[in-house]
Design an enzyme around this catalytic site. Structure first.
Site, mmCIF file in Angstrom:
data_model
loop_
_atom_site.group_PDB
_atom_site.id
_atom_site.type_symbol
_atom_site.label_atom_id
_atom_site.label_comp_id
_atom_site.label_asym_id
_atom_site.label_seq_id
_atom_site.Cartn_x
_atom_site.Cartn_y
_atom_site.Cartn_z
ATOM 1 N N LYS A 185 0.844 -1.213 0.000
ATOM 2 C CA LYS A 185 0.000 0.000 0.000
ATOM 3 C C LYS A 185 0.871 1.252 0.000
ATOM 4 C CE LYS A 185 -1.940 2.634 3.133
ATOM 5 N NZ LYS A 185 -1.879 3.949 2.461
ATOM 6 N N GLU B 37 10.179 1.082 10.348
ATOM 7 C CA GLU B 37 11.137 2.141 10.005
ATOM 8 C C GLU B 37 10.419 3.451 10.263
ATOM 9 O OE1 GLU B 37 14.169 1.550 9.028
ATOM 10 O OE2 GLU B 37 14.108 -0.533 8.384
ATOM 11 N N CYS C 64 13.397 10.962 6.630
ATOM 12 C CA CYS C 64 13.352 10.454 8.005
ATOM 13 C C CYS C 64 14.699 10.622 8.697
ATOM 14 C CB CYS C 64 12.952 8.993 7.994
ATOM 15 S SG CYS C 64 13.963 8.019 6.875
ATOM 16 N N GLU D 145 9.990 15.749 15.451
ATOM 17 C CA GLU D 145 10.349 15.634 14.043
ATOM 18 C C GLU D 145 9.472 16.611 13.255
ATOM 19 O OE1 GLU D 145 9.019 12.127 11.883
ATOM 20 O OE2 GLU D 145 10.978 12.018 10.928
HETATM 21 P P1 NAD Z 1 2.214 8.036 8.362
HETATM 22 O O1 NAD Z 1 2.626 7.128 9.460
HETATM 23 O O2 NAD Z 1 1.107 8.961 8.616
HETATM 24 O O3 NAD Z 1 1.775 7.185 7.089
HETATM 25 C C1 NAD Z 1 2.606 6.211 6.541
HETATM 26 C C2 NAD Z 1 1.752 5.157 5.861
HETATM 27 O O4 NAD Z 1 0.948 4.488 6.827
HETATM 28 C C3 NAD Z 1 0.759 5.713 4.837
HETATM 29 O O5 NAD Z 1 0.703 4.805 3.767
HETATM 30 C C4 NAD Z 1 -0.555 5.743 5.594
HETATM 31 O O6 NAD Z 1 -1.678 5.637 4.763
HETATM 32 C C5 NAD Z 1 -0.420 4.506 6.455
HETATM 33 N N1 NAD Z 1 -1.208 4.528 7.694
HETATM 34 C C6 NAD Z 1 -1.717 5.592 8.363
HETATM 35 N N2 NAD Z 1 -2.390 5.169 9.455
HETATM 36 C C7 NAD Z 1 -2.289 3.826 9.478
HETATM 37 C C8 NAD Z 1 -2.740 2.815 10.380
HETATM 38 N N3 NAD Z 1 -3.422 3.116 11.474
HETATM 39 N N4 NAD Z 1 -2.450 1.534 10.114
HETATM 40 C C9 NAD Z 1 -1.718 1.202 9.025
HETATM 41 N N5 NAD Z 1 -1.276 2.106 8.131
HETATM 42 C C10 NAD Z 1 -1.544 3.405 8.366
HETATM 43 O O7 NAD Z 1 3.529 8.770 7.908
HETATM 44 P P2 NAD Z 1 3.690 9.886 6.814
HETATM 45 O O8 NAD Z 1 3.302 11.186 7.410
HETATM 46 O O9 NAD Z 1 3.057 9.468 5.551
HETATM 47 O O10 NAD Z 1 5.283 9.838 6.573
HETATM 48 C C11 NAD Z 1 6.176 10.541 7.305
HETATM 49 C C12 NAD Z 1 6.814 9.690 8.377
HETATM 50 O O11 NAD Z 1 7.481 8.560 7.811
HETATM 51 C C13 NAD Z 1 7.872 10.462 9.119
HETATM 52 O O12 NAD Z 1 7.743 10.256 10.491
HETATM 53 C C14 NAD Z 1 9.160 9.844 8.615
HETATM 54 O O13 NAD Z 1 10.241 9.978 9.484
HETATM 55 C C15 NAD Z 1 8.788 8.432 8.383
HETATM 56 N N6 NAD Z 1 9.724 7.759 7.474
HETATM 57 C C16 NAD Z 1 10.623 6.868 7.975
HETATM 58 C C17 NAD Z 1 11.548 6.243 7.145
HETATM 59 C C18 NAD Z 1 12.552 5.240 7.699
HETATM 60 O O14 NAD Z 1 13.133 4.519 6.909
HETATM 61 N N7 NAD Z 1 12.760 5.178 8.991
HETATM 62 C C19 NAD Z 1 11.556 6.530 5.788
HETATM 63 C C20 NAD Z 1 10.641 7.451 5.298
HETATM 64 C C21 NAD Z 1 9.734 8.068 6.158
#
Ligand code: NAD
Length: 812
Positions: free
Chosen positions: A193, A267, A301, A411
């Site tokens: 997804k 991650e 991230c 963050e």
């Molecule tokens: P997010 O957690 O809001 O969403 C990430 C994904 O999870 C999306 O596809 C979203 O639709 C899905 N999601 C949302 N709620 C969910 C739930 N309850 N159950 C399952 N899936 C759900 O994050 P974001 O705002 O899209 O992305 C930014 C974040 O991602 C930042 O915190 C960033 O640091 C992190 N990130 C981490 C890495 C890493 O490798 N550590 C890499 C890229 C981004």
């Protein structure tokens, strides 16, 4: 007027427009009538509800993307389940050909993918062309290689089954590659997804899967918001969840999967330090910062969002930075001379701006280059989203801040850098580690000795020395602490998608009294007599905490009786406070982690030697509940485990990777820190040491709740540790109720890994749910009750360590 000189010309010369054409990407959208369904079982399936995917650089709608419901997720899981056996049976070399084909096809269509990513996400084309897509391609090539080698390199392992993969919007295609390539290489099939803001490259990738003839159902793509992610997480047909995203959602997923037996890798977010020592090349540090915090508009991230600069050079570095941010070109992401494009959407823009304005209100000095947004409509005006052509935000410095400021702690996920100073390397390390996260760090110093001294002391999964944001498929990436657990890339990344098949893994047998076990137990006030005949000497066993015997805080003792009703001893009952003391002792024994592997091996050999020397007494005590023959066998196996752990102490080495850069990457196996162990019940000595000994060999300190059924082992281990030069705090023993003590350990913020090999399903669910608060790594319900300990030492070593990758580029 005199003709301008060449330096004057160079200073005043402007960039001409150099836009990349969006046409090929738009043509592909048109082929799909700009309306997408889900990709399930190799077919496009129409979606029911749709929402718009918007270009954040100008607000235009690119396409309508479908919102999956439970039925679509069900269909995707079923398609993946149906495809998985044949995909696994294809064998590594067979899968390697498919991965190779995906890599080649991705490369062939690199331009379309780059443009599409830029349109959908707002990131500069220069980055999608030079970073996102090439790294994604490399990931598929690299994992084609792993698929080819899998049978030889991971003998005795098998695929997990169907894997659910959920990614965020900041690197849509690259995150897809990081997830799908290793999963497929190992023989898993996938329900993937993408983030709702950026689904288009994943949908284009689905088309690619058809183009290269990937068997239907191996890759399934369902689109939509968090509810779709949640449906994937909750689906019982899924064997593992691989999630990249925010810590908040990661924590919710940890809770949702607790006790389900689903494997999990997370991650998550970061707040990474960027440390500049006074001997650093300051111009290189400035360029490193540009790469670190202004790359991808800071929506990275592992962005170095906290600059920590040594006091003596702070003013010079800040002045250089102020000059440099004025040169960063913010503008049309498709223009090849644009440095920074648009943030992903209006919500993210408001979030970033909110952080900056609150920091200003808290007293911070905000530096943004005047005219930074001139090209996108906001020149001279106050920073108003509606006055801009799209979601553009200027590169921002936040000075005069304290560690307590919200902007230093949280963050931000935008182009915003806070600036703090330090005086000594020790202070730099302390400030750097003063965060709940632990994803990445940068260290700038011309002294390799200083940089390599500081790198291991930073709590981060990746450290870049005199560099920033370098990635490669061969080098694992992932975090510590609230940045999650698990690694992506490299050998360690593959382990996330495999399970060991040798030995009776996985099942938890029903618990029951072992032959000769403790039949009854009654809690009394302290003190009891061990019935060893007429000359019995009163004995009051205690806990073993920090190298000393400790009385129970609650003053409660459990009297142990044999099946024939005779009293055979007593053990103290631990409570929360006893556990907290034990964890504190383990935390303080940090020197053990820095001790040489050779030194740790010596101690483990000495434990084995003394156990053999103390055999008669240990057999007598354990024999009261186990029977003599079983007690003898326990001692023999325990000595074997100590020898094996000692042997591995200096051999479970890291690796040196040679990614495509002039330099090396040191993959260091670091101890987890404090590990909690609810010891196996039936095998009180050997079962305990099969896990605790390799953990200690790797430099961990352990807090053990010994067998409930045979708790007298605790006093014997205390004597053994005391006589074997084991430093205080490395092994801590608190007897008592596994449920209550396990709960405290699973929730404890200083415990980095929680092991309960024989947890019941109810315990596993509770322990894992409690671990969510601190996002510690859990390893539960993997040993059957009753037999000798089958856990392979190498598996324990892997659980006992986490890989830190230290990037050391060199040369000019
Ligand atoms: P997010 O957690 O809001 O969403 C990430 C994904 O999870 C999306 O596809 C979203 O639709 C899905 N999601 C949302 N709620 C969910 C739930 N309850 N159950 C399952 N899936 C759900 O994050 P974001 O705002 O899209 O992305 C930014 C974040 O991602 C930042 O915190 C960033 O640091 C992190 N990130 C981490 C890495 C890493 O490798 N550590 C890499 C890229 C981004």
């Amino acid at each position: 007027m005199p003709a301008p000189t060449i330096p004057e010309l160079l200073d005043t010369m402007d960039y001409g427009p150099s836009p990349e054409s969006p046409k090929p990407a738009l043509a592909w959208l048109d082929e799909h009538q700009r309306r997408f369904g889900h990709f399930i079982g190799g077919q496009w399936c129409p979606g029911s509800g749709h929402f718009a995917s918007v270009n954040p650089a100008d607000g235009s709608e690119l396409a309508q993307v479908a919102q999956a419901g439970a039925a679509e997720v069900e269909a995707a899981v079923q398609a993946a389940q149906a495809a998985q056996p044949a995909w696994a049976a294809l064998g590594g070399p067979g899968r390697a050909r498919h991965l190779y084909a995906l890599a080649r096809a991705l490369q062939r269509h690199a331009r379309v993918f780059s443009v599409l990513e830029t349109l959908d996400n707002g990131k500069p084309f220069r980055e999608t062309r030079d970073v996102d897509v090439p790294l994604a391609v490399r990931h598929f090539y690299h994992h084609a290689g792993w698929a080819q080698l899998l049978d030889a390199e991971f003998a005795g392992h098998e695929a997990l089954g169907v894997v659910g993969q959920i990614v965020p919007w900041n690197f849509p295609l690259l995150m897809l590659a990081w997830k799908i390539a290793p999963a497929l290489a190992c023989g898993n099939t996938v329900v993937f997804k993408p983030a709702e803001q950026t689904s288009l490259t994943a949908l284009r990738f689905a088309d690619l899967c058809r183009e290269v003839g990937l068997p239907p159902g191996v890759v399934n793509v369902v689109t939509g918001d968090g509810a779709v992610g949640q449906a994937i997480v909750d689906h019982p047909g899924i064997a593992k969840i691989a999630f990249t995203g925010s810590t908040e959602v990661g924590r919710a997923i940890r809770r949702a999967t607790a006790g389900s037996g689903k494997r999990l890798s997370l991650e998550l977010g970061g707040k990474s330090p960027f440390i500049v020592f006074h001997d650093a090349d300051l111009d290189a540090a400035v360029e490193g910062l540009v790469e670190s915090i202004w790359f991808n508009q800071g929506q990275v991230c592992c962005a170095g969002s906290r600059l920590l600069v040594q006091e003596g050079v702070a003013a010079r570095l800040t002045a250089k930075l102020e000059r440099r941010i004025a040169q960063i070109r913010v503008g049309d992401p498709l223009d090849k001379s644009t440095d920074m494009g648009a943030l992903v959407d209006r919500t993210q823009w408001q979030r970033v701006h909110g952080y900056v304005e609150r920091a200003r209100a808290e007293g911070a000095r905000i530096v943004q280059a005047p005219g930074a947004l001139a090209a996108v409509g906001g020149a001279g005006a106050s920073l108003e989203l509606d006055a801009l052509k799209g979601c553009y935000y200027p590169p921002t410095l936040v000075c005069d801040v304290e560690s307590s400021f919200e902007i230093v702690r949280d963050e931000v996920f935008g182009p915003v850098l806070t600036v703090q100073t330090f005086r000594t390397p020790a202070e730099a390390v302390e400030l750097a580690n003063n965060t709940a996260y632990g994803l990445a760090a940068c260290v700038y110093s011309e002294s390799v000795s200083l940089a390599l001294d500081v790198a291991p002391r930073l709590k981060a999964g990746v450290v870049w020395i005199n560099a920033a944001n370098l990635f490669d498929a061969a080098c694992g990436f992932g975090g510590y602490r609230e940045s999650g657990f698990g690694r992506e890339g490299g050998r360690e990344g593959l382990r996330e998608y495999l399970r060991r098949v040798a030995g009776p893994a996985g099942q938890t047998a029903a618990t029951g009294a072992a032959p000769g076990g403790v039949a009854q137990a009654a809690a009394t006030r302290e003190g009891s007599s061990v019935a060893t005949g007429a000359a019995a000497i009163d004995r009051s066993p205690k806990f073993y905490v920090g190298g000393k015997q400790a009385r129970p805080d609650g003053g409660t003792t459990r009297v142990l009786q044999s099946t024939d009703g005779s009293v055979i001893g007593s053990v103290p009952e631990g409570n929360r406070k006893d556990i907290r003391n034990a964890v504190e002792a383990a935390r303080s024994a940090e020197a053990w982690s820095r001790q040489s592997a050779h030194g740790r091996a010596q101690v483990l050999y000495y434990l084995a030697e003394n156990l053999d020397a103390q055999r008669a007494r240990v057999v007598q005590v354990l024999g009261t509940t186990l029977g003599e023959a079983a007690a003898q066998a326990e001692v023999d196996q325990a000595i074997g485990h100590l020898f094996t752990a000692a042997a591995w102490a200096d051999k479970h080495d890291g690796a040196v990777h040679q990614p495509p850069l002039h330099g090396v990457v040191l993959a260091l196996n670091e101890p987890m820190g404090v590990i909690a162990l609810i010891a196996p019940d039936a095998s009180p000595l050997a079962g305990l040491l099969a896990l605790a000994a390799p953990a200690m060999a790797m430099g961990n300190r352990v807090v053990v709740v010994p067998s409930r059924r045979h708790p007298l082992v605790s006093a014997e281990l205390t004597v053994l540790a005391d006589t074997s030069d084991l430093p205080g705090g490395v092994l801590n023993l608190v007897t008592g109720d596994a449920d209550a003590l396990g709960d405290t350990l699973a929730a404890h913020s200083e415990v980095m890994a929680f092991w309960a090999p024989q947890a019941t399903p109810a315990q596993a669910a509770r322990f894992e749910a409690l671990s969510a608060a601190t996002l510690k790594r859990t390893w539960v319900a993997f040993e059957a009750d009753g037999g000798p300990c089958h856990t392979d030492a190498r598996e324990v070593l892997e659980q006992a360590t986490q890989v830190k990758n230290v990037w050391v580029p060199y040369g000019t």
